[in-house]
Enzyme design. Sequence first.
Site, PDB file in Angstrom:
ATOM      1  N   TRP A 180       2.961   0.784  -5.485  1.00 16.60           N
ATOM      2  CA  TRP A 180       3.560   1.092  -4.177  1.00 16.60           C
ATOM      3  C   TRP A 180       4.902   1.797  -4.359  1.00 16.60           C
ATOM      4  CZ3 TRP A 180       7.863   0.846  -1.351  1.00 16.60           C
ATOM      5  CH2 TRP A 180       7.743   1.099   0.026  1.00 16.60           C
ATOM      6  N   TYR A 198       5.832   5.580  -3.367  1.00 16.47           N
ATOM      7  CA  TYR A 198       6.872   5.774  -2.355  1.00 16.47           C
ATOM      8  C   TYR A 198       7.982   6.685  -2.883  1.00 16.47           C
ATOM      9  CZ  TYR A 198      10.560   4.862   0.978  1.00 16.47           C
ATOM     10  OH  TYR A 198      11.551   5.027   1.907  1.00 16.47           O
ATOM     11  N   ASP A 254       0.191  -0.505   0.990  1.00 16.28           N
ATOM     12  CA  ASP A 254       1.122  -0.696   2.094  1.00 16.28           C
ATOM     13  C   ASP A 254       0.443  -1.470   3.222  1.00 16.28           C
ATOM     14  OD1 ASP A 254       3.822   0.590   3.300  1.00 16.28           O
ATOM     15  OD2 ASP A 254       2.280   0.424   4.849  1.00 16.28           O
TER      16      ASP A 254
END
Length: 536
Positions: free
Chosen positions: A423, A427, A443
Site C-alpha cells: 500500500w 501510494y 486500500d
Amino acid sequence: MPPSALPTPQVCEQARLSRDARFDGLFFTAVSSTGIYCRPVCPAPPPKRENVAYYPSAAAAEAAGYRPCLRCRPELSPGDGAWRRGDAVIARALKLIDEGALAEQPLAVLAQRVNLGERQLRRLFVERLGAAPIGVHGTRRLLFAKQLLTETDLPITDVAMAAGFGSLRRFNTTFRDAYRMAPRELRRRPASSGTESLTLRLGYRPPYDFAAMLDFLRGRALPGVERMDPHAYARVVATGAGPGWLRVGAWPGDEPALKLELHGIPASALLDTVNRIRRMFDLDADPQTIAENLGRSPRLRPLLARNPGLRLPSGWDGFEIAVRAILGQQVSVAAARTLATRLAQRFGQPLPAPLADGLAYLFPTPDALADADLASIGLTRSRADTVRGVARALLDGRVDFRAERTLDDFVARWTALPGIGPWTAQYIAMRALGHPDAFPTDDLVLRQRASGDGNTISGKSLAQLAEHWRPWRAYAVIHLWRDAATRNDAPTRAASRIHAAHAGDSTSTSSSTPPATGVPAASARRSRRTQTGADT
C-alpha cells in the site's frame, strides 16, 4: 500508450477550426504559407486547409523548419500526458529529458538508462513524436526561454541559464537559428527591475477541477511549510541559492491555465521548479483519453460524469511524500498532519525570517532524519525506525525517485525496506511520482467503493477489477476516494476521508506481511472508525 502519435486528420481539422482546448498540446498546426506553427487554440483566422500540415509535437514542427507562433505561443501548451506518463520507453525517456538528461550527457547514456540502444531510441522518437530525442530536448529549452523572455523581465543572461544553455553566445546563436530573430526582439517588458518575483502561466487541457485539487492539498497542508488560502496554494522550497517560496492559483479570466508566482527562486532552478509544479498539479494530463478509458467501467462512468476535472495530486518532493505516507499509516489525516508538523518544526530547517505569512520551515532532508530521535515527537518505535530506514535507504541508493524506474521496479525496491508494504509503496508512486497506474490494492475505501453495491470486496477481487482500468488506475483511485468523501454528510469527516481509509502497511514487519485490512473484522471496523491510512 496510444497506437498513433497524432489524432486523425479529420479530428485535427475539426479541433483546429473549433479551437478545441481539449486538443491543446496533442498536435500542432503548421502553415506552409507563413512558416509558422500554432496550437489548435490559436485565435488567428484559420488558414486554408491546403496550406496546413499537422505534427505530433512542437519538436516535429520545428524539425520541419517551422517557427512558433507569437500569438498563440506554443510554449504555453500542456505536454502530451499520454507520452510523458507511465512505464513505456518514450514516457520514461521524456521524463529524463525533462530532468535535463541530455543537457550534459550524450544520447547513448539516455538510451542506456531506459535499456535501449541509441539507434533504437532515436528511431522510436522519430516514429512516435516526429523528432529525435536531441530535437525534443532543444525545442523544450528554446520554448521555455521564449516564455521567460515574453512573460518576465529576467536578464537575457539569466534566461539562457534557466533554459540550460552554457553560454549567452550559444543561446543567442541557437535562438536566432531556430526562430530567425534575436532573443531581445521578443521582449515585451523593460529591462530587469531587480525584483526577485516572477509570474509564469502554466497551461492545462480542460476540464480541470482546481477547487478539488486545493481541497485535497488543504487537508494535508503543513503549517510552516505550506499555506492555503481559499483560492491558492503556497509553500517554501529549497533552492541551490537558499530558500524561496511559490504560490499557485488560477489564471485570471477563462484561460485554461494556472498562475505560478515565484519568489527568490534562482534562474538555475526555474525549469526544475516549473516541472515539479506541472507534475504536482497534474497539468499535462489528457482528461479526454483518461475518461474514454475509465468510462468503459459501469462503476466509474457516473463518477467521471460527476467530476470530469479531477486530477491526480502529486507532491513537491518525493522524500517528503514518503515520510508523510509512513506517518499516515493507521491514523487519521488530522493525526498524521499533526505528526508531520511536529517533525517539520523539530527537524526541518528554520528560516531566519518567514518568507511569507506562515512560511517558516523547510521540510527535513534525509540527512536530518537518518539518525533523528523521532520518539520526541510522539512516533512509535516501529514507525520511527521506518522513517529512519527510508532516509538511510535514500542516502545509500537502495531506493530513489529516478524517472527511468518502472512501477514494478519502484514498488519492488521500496517494499524490500522494513515497514514499507505494497500500500505505502503504491501510494508513494502515485503521489511522489505522479504515476498514472499506481494502485494501492489493499486500500479499505477502494474495496468498499469499487463494487458500487455497498459490499466490501477483497483486495484480490479489486485487483482483478482494476485490470480493466489500466493504464490509468491512479485516476480511478482519486475518483473513488472523492466519491467516498462527498457521500459523507459531515464535512470534517469527509475531509479526512478524501485521501483514503485503509489499514496501512505494518511498520513493524516485513513488506510481505499483508495489511491489517485483510485480518480480522474487528480491525477493519476499528480502521473505519479512525479513518486509518491517510497521509498528511
